[in-house]
Enzyme design. Structure first.
Site, PDB file in Angstrom:
ATOM      1  N   GLY A 202       0.705  -0.952  -0.075  1.00 11.15           N
ATOM      2  CA  GLY A 202       0.322   0.089  -0.065  1.00 11.15           C
ATOM      3  C   GLY A 202       0.885   1.309   0.087  1.00 11.15           C
ATOM      4  O   GLY A 202       0.413   2.203  -0.584  1.00 11.15           O
ATOM      5  N   CYS A 203       1.988   1.412   0.876  1.00 10.60           N
ATOM      6  CA  CYS A 203       2.624   2.581   1.092  1.00 10.60           C
ATOM      7  C   CYS A 203       3.617   2.748  -0.493  1.00 10.60           C
ATOM      8  O   CYS A 203       3.748   3.694  -0.980  1.00 10.60           O
ATOM      9  CB  CYS A 203       3.482   2.291   1.955  1.00 10.60           C
ATOM     10  SG  CYS A 203       2.760   2.223   3.603  1.00 10.60           S
ATOM     11  N   THR A 204       4.016   1.719  -1.089  1.00 11.21           N
ATOM     12  CA  THR A 204       4.477   1.738  -2.166  1.00 11.21           C
ATOM     13  C   THR A 204       3.705   2.222  -3.377  1.00 11.21           C
ATOM     14  O   THR A 204       3.892   3.209  -4.131  1.00 11.21           O
ATOM     15  CB  THR A 204       5.106   0.395  -2.822  1.00 11.21           C
ATOM     16  OG1 THR A 204       5.858  -0.035  -1.868  1.00 11.21           O
ATOM     17  CG2 THR A 204       5.866   0.462  -4.155  1.00 11.21           C
TER      18      THR A 204
ATOM     19  N   SER B 109       3.228   6.079  -2.540  1.00 15.25           N
ATOM     20  CA  SER B 109       4.350   6.720  -2.868  1.00 15.25           C
ATOM     21  C   SER B 109       4.410   6.977  -4.521  1.00 15.25           C
ATOM     22  O   SER B 109       4.921   7.889  -5.285  1.00 15.25           O
ATOM     23  CB  SER B 109       5.560   6.182  -2.188  1.00 15.25           C
ATOM     24  OG  SER B 109       5.359   6.297  -0.836  1.00 15.25           O
TER      25      SER B 109
END
Length: 152
Positions: A46-48, A51
């Site tokens: 999710g963070c990838t 970002s």
């Protein structure tokens, strides 16, 4: 501390970036609008996705004169590797003891993961929009861009 709200002034803070250099909120507040997104952890799916969505729209932000900053509890070295792996062209700040997360009042999720919240801040340091969603990663970018268009 209570969560920051729309209309609040961003508090002053200092954190190291992915190169270890100290970044102060005063480096951008009063000079340009900024989008600060808090995310749980480098190199997670999710963070990838989030970002990389900011990366893919980075030119739109810079053309509008907006600084993009990501903040998580990961170390500067972790941020450096994450930024290099995904060609992230913006600043990542290391909030290892969650002091700035607490200063903003970013909540944790039911699973005790650090929350995913984005703040759109105008040139004067006033919060113009807050978007909180753990699951709609790309909406953080869309919400930010729509808000920026309303005041830039």
């Amino acid at each position: 501390m209570a969560s920051l709200k729309i209309g609040d002034r961003v508090p002053e803070f200092s954190l190291p970036n992915q190169t270890g250099a100290i970044v102060n909120s005063s480096d951008f507040i009063g000079k340009k609008p900024v989008v600060i997104y808090f995310y749980p952890k480098d190199d997670t799916p999710g963070c990838t996705a989030e970002s990389c969505a900011f990366r893919d729209s980075h030119e739109v932000f810079t053309d509008a004169g907006v600084e993009v900053i990501g903040i998580s509890a990961d170390s500067p070295e972790s941020h450096r590797q994450f930024a290099a792996k995904y060609n992230l062209p913006f600043t990542l700040l290391s909030d290892t003891n969650n002091q700035v997360r607490k200063l903003f009042g970013v909540p944790s999720t039911l699973f005790v993961l650090p929350g995913r919240v984005t703040y759109v801040i105008d040139k004067e340091g006033i919060i113009r929009h807050i978007f909180d969603s753990m699951l709609d990663f790309k909406a953080h970018v869309t919400e930010s861009l729509n808000t920026i268009k309303s005041f830039v």
